[in-house]
Design an enzyme around this catalytic site. Sequence first.
Site, PDB file in Angstrom:
ATOM      1  N   SER A   1       0.832  -1.214   0.000  1.00  0.00           N
ATOM      2  CA  SER A   1       0.000   0.000   0.000  1.00  0.00           C
ATOM      3  C   SER A   1       0.864   1.261   0.000  1.00  0.00           C
ATOM      4  O   SER A   1       0.348   2.358  -0.232  1.00  0.00           O
ATOM      5  CB  SER A   1      -0.963   0.002   1.194  1.00  0.00           C
ATOM      6  OG  SER A   1      -0.246  -0.012   2.403  1.00  0.00           O
ATOM      7  N   HIS A   2       2.163   1.153   0.267  1.00  0.00           N
ATOM      8  CA  HIS A   2       3.048   2.319   0.178  1.00  0.00           C
ATOM      9  C   HIS A   2       4.158   2.107  -0.846  1.00  0.00           C
ATOM     10  O   HIS A   2       5.156   2.820  -0.851  1.00  0.00           O
ATOM     11  CB  HIS A   2       3.628   2.664   1.550  1.00  0.00           C
ATOM     12  CG  HIS A   2       2.592   3.233   2.457  1.00  0.00           C
ATOM     13  ND1 HIS A   2       1.818   2.447   3.279  1.00  0.00           N
ATOM     14  CD2 HIS A   2       2.142   4.493   2.614  1.00  0.00           C
ATOM     15  CE1 HIS A   2       0.952   3.210   3.922  1.00  0.00           C
ATOM     16  NE2 HIS A   2       1.123   4.453   3.542  1.00  0.00           N
TER      17      HIS A   2
ATOM     18  N   GLU B   1      -4.966   0.805   2.815  1.00  0.00           N
ATOM     19  CA  GLU B   1      -5.523  -0.557   2.796  1.00  0.00           C
ATOM     20  C   GLU B   1      -6.990  -0.514   2.362  1.00  0.00           C
ATOM     21  O   GLU B   1      -7.475  -1.419   1.665  1.00  0.00           O
ATOM     22  CB  GLU B   1      -5.418  -1.201   4.180  1.00  0.00           C
ATOM     23  CG  GLU B   1      -3.998  -1.371   4.695  1.00  0.00           C
ATOM     24  CD  GLU B   1      -3.185  -2.383   3.882  1.00  0.00           C
ATOM     25  OE1 GLU B   1      -3.793  -3.201   3.184  1.00  0.00           O
ATOM     26  OE2 GLU B   1      -1.946  -2.303   3.944  1.00  0.00           O
TER      27      GLU B   1
HETATM   28  P1  NDP Z   1      -0.778  -2.538  10.677  1.00  0.00           P
HETATM   29  O1  NDP Z   1      -2.031  -2.543  11.467  1.00  0.00           O
HETATM   30  O2  NDP Z   1      -0.667  -3.460   9.532  1.00  0.00           O
HETATM   31  O3  NDP Z   1       0.448  -2.836  11.627  1.00  0.00           O
HETATM   32  C1  NDP Z   1       0.729  -2.005  12.730  1.00  0.00           C
HETATM   33  C2  NDP Z   1       1.952  -2.492  13.459  1.00  0.00           C
HETATM   34  O4  NDP Z   1       1.607  -3.664  14.211  1.00  0.00           O
HETATM   35  C3  NDP Z   1       3.107  -2.891  12.561  1.00  0.00           C
HETATM   36  O5  NDP Z   1       4.300  -2.438  13.121  1.00  0.00           O
HETATM   37  C4  NDP Z   1       3.023  -4.421  12.545  1.00  0.00           C
HETATM   38  O6  NDP Z   1       4.280  -5.053  12.306  1.00  0.00           O
HETATM   39  C5  NDP Z   1       2.543  -4.698  13.930  1.00  0.00           C
HETATM   40  N1  NDP Z   1       1.827  -5.978  14.050  1.00  0.00           N
HETATM   41  C6  NDP Z   1       0.840  -6.428  13.262  1.00  0.00           C
HETATM   42  N2  NDP Z   1       0.427  -7.635  13.690  1.00  0.00           N
HETATM   43  C7  NDP Z   1       1.187  -7.949  14.767  1.00  0.00           C
HETATM   44  C8  NDP Z   1       1.252  -9.065  15.646  1.00  0.00           C
HETATM   45  N3  NDP Z   1       0.441 -10.112  15.497  1.00  0.00           N
HETATM   46  N4  NDP Z   1       2.148  -9.043  16.652  1.00  0.00           N
HETATM   47  C9  NDP Z   1       2.986  -7.984  16.813  1.00  0.00           C
HETATM   48  N5  NDP Z   1       2.974  -6.894  16.004  1.00  0.00           N
HETATM   49  C10 NDP Z   1       2.087  -6.880  14.997  1.00  0.00           C
HETATM   50  O7  NDP Z   1      -0.430  -1.034  10.162  1.00  0.00           O
HETATM   51  P2  NDP Z   1      -1.453   0.141   9.826  1.00  0.00           P
HETATM   52  O8  NDP Z   1      -2.442  -0.403   8.869  1.00  0.00           O
HETATM   53  O9  NDP Z   1      -1.950   0.769  11.069  1.00  0.00           O
HETATM   54  O10 NDP Z   1      -0.506   1.204   9.104  1.00  0.00           O
HETATM   55  C11 NDP Z   1      -0.070   0.936   7.785  1.00  0.00           C
HETATM   56  C12 NDP Z   1       0.958   1.920   7.313  1.00  0.00           C
HETATM   57  O11 NDP Z   1       0.364   3.097   6.804  1.00  0.00           O
HETATM   58  C13 NDP Z   1       1.994   2.397   8.316  1.00  0.00           C
HETATM   59  O12 NDP Z   1       3.262   2.084   7.761  1.00  0.00           O
HETATM   60  C14 NDP Z   1       1.812   3.894   8.394  1.00  0.00           C
HETATM   61  O13 NDP Z   1       3.020   4.634   8.571  1.00  0.00           O
HETATM   62  C15 NDP Z   1       1.213   4.189   7.044  1.00  0.00           C
HETATM   63  N6  NDP Z   1       0.434   5.427   7.036  1.00  0.00           N
HETATM   64  C16 NDP Z   1       0.975   6.552   6.471  1.00  0.00           C
HETATM   65  C17 NDP Z   1       0.259   7.744   6.456  1.00  0.00           C
HETATM   66  C18 NDP Z   1       0.844   9.003   5.914  1.00  0.00           C
HETATM   67  O14 NDP Z   1       0.198  10.027   5.933  1.00  0.00           O
HETATM   68  N7  NDP Z   1       2.062   9.012   5.405  1.00  0.00           N
HETATM   69  C19 NDP Z   1      -1.097   7.823   6.990  1.00  0.00           C
HETATM   70  C20 NDP Z   1      -1.534   6.585   7.609  1.00  0.00           C
HETATM   71  C21 NDP Z   1      -0.802   5.446   7.597  1.00  0.00           C
HETATM   72  P3  NDP Z   1       4.569  -5.782  10.874  1.00  0.00           P
HETATM   73  O15 NDP Z   1       4.780  -4.659   9.909  1.00  0.00           O
HETATM   74  O16 NDP Z   1       5.776  -6.621  11.078  1.00  0.00           O
HETATM   75  O17 NDP Z   1       3.345  -6.594  10.545  1.00  0.00           O
END
Ligand code: NDP
Length: 342
Positions: free
Chosen positions: A48-49, A189
Site C-alpha cells: 500500500s506504500h 488498505e
Molecule cells: P498494521 O495494522 O498493519 O500494523 C501495525 C503495526 O503492528 C506494525 O508495526 C506491525 O508489524 C505490527 N503488528 C501487526 N500484527 C502484529 C502481531 N500479530 N504481533 C505484533 N505486532 C504486529 O499497520 P497500519 O495499517 O496501522 O498502518 C499501515 C501503514 O500506513 C503504516 O506504515 C503507516 O506509517 C502508514 N500510514 C501513512 C500515512 C501518511 O500520511 N504518510 C497515513 C496513515 C498510515 P509488521 O509490519 O511486522 O506486521
Amino acid sequence: MSEQTVTMTLDEVRILARDCLAANRCDDDNARAVAATVTAAERDGAASHGLFRIPGYVASLRSGKVNGAAKPVIERLAPSVVRADGDRGFAPLTLDEGRGPLIDCARSQGVGALALINIHHFAALWIEVEALAQRGLVAFAFTAYKPALAPAGSTQPLFGTNPMAFGWPRGDKPPMVFDQASAAMARGEIMIAARDGHTLPAGVGVDNEGNPTTDPNAVLEGGAILPFGGYKGSAIAMMVELLAAGLIGQDFSFEAALNDNNDGGPPRGGELMIAIDPAHFGDPEGWLAHTEAFFERYNSMEGTRLPADRRYANRVRNTKDGVNVRTDLRDKLVELTNSPAI
Ligand code: NDP
C-alpha cells in the site's frame, strides 16, 4: 477485475519508480529519494506504500502542488532541535538531509527532535524510525494527513489516519519497530480493498450518514474511518495532530484539506521525529542486555512475534525472489513514464 501480476526485481522496481518520477518534473535527487522509499515498501511487503503510490506522486507533480526540484533547508533552532524545511517537496529527500543533524543532536544532547515542515508525506513511517534505530537510537515519528478519521463520539472525519512509529535499537539484531495508523485500518488498505472489490471488517468505518458499513467505497466517499480502540485511538490521533501540526506550526489535517487541490497526492503538512541516545540515560552499559532479556522473554511466549518481524521476513524473501506487482499497475507506470508531463 484482473489479478494478473508480474515478478519484478527490487532494482526493476526502483528504476521504474525513479524513471516515472523523473519523467514527471522530479529532479534526480528527489526522484532517487522517493524511489528508494517506494522500493523499501515493496521489499518489505508493504504494497500500500509501494508502486501503488506512484500515480498519486505523479498527479501532485503534474498539478504543480509538489515541487519536484525541492531543495530542503536545514536549520538548528536549539541545541536539541532541528528544523528541516522541505521546500514543498516530497518528504523522503528532506528526511535524508535532516537525519544526520538529528542524530548529532541526540548524540550530543541525549534527545534530539526534527521538525519537518513544508513537506508532502505519502509513505510509511517505519522506514524513518528504522534508519535511526539501526544507528543505535530510540526513535519516534508522527505525521498527520487530511481528515479521514472520526474522533470518538463523532461520525464526521476530523483527524488524519495519523500514524506514529517507534523504533528500538537491538545492537547487531534488526531493530524492533512498530508503525501504526490511528485508524482501525489505514486508508491505503481501504483503497486497496475498494480497488480489489473486497469488503472491510466490521468496525472499520461509517458511511456518509454515519451508519456502520463494510463497503470501502462508502467509507472513502463521504464516510469516515473509525479510530482503533475507540477513544484510546482517538486520543493518539489527537496527539499526532498536536505534535505534527500544532507544535511545529504546520496545518492540522482539516487545515491541510482546505489548502489542498485534491489532485490525488498528499497534502502539504509536517512531521515530528524524536531521537533518544540510550548512552545518556541511567543505564548506558546495561540497557542493551537488559532489554534483550526482555525481548527474549516476550518471544518465548506462545503466539507472540515482535512488530516488524513480518516485514523482515518479507525483506529476506523479496530481496532474493523479487516482488509480484499487478500487471495493470506496472503498465500504468510505464504509460506515465512514456507520456511525461510537459
Ligand atoms: P498494521 O495494522 O498493519 O500494523 C501495525 C503495526 O503492528 C506494525 O508495526 C506491525 O508489524 C505490527 N503488528 C501487526 N500484527 C502484529 C502481531 N500479530 N504481533 C505484533 N505486532 C504486529 O499497520 P497500519 O495499517 O496501522 O498502518 C499501515 C501503514 O500506513 C503504516 O506504515 C503507516 O506509517 C502508514 N500510514 C501513512 C500515512 C501518511 O500520511 N504518510 C497515513 C496513515 C498510515 P509488521 O509490519 O511486522 O506486521
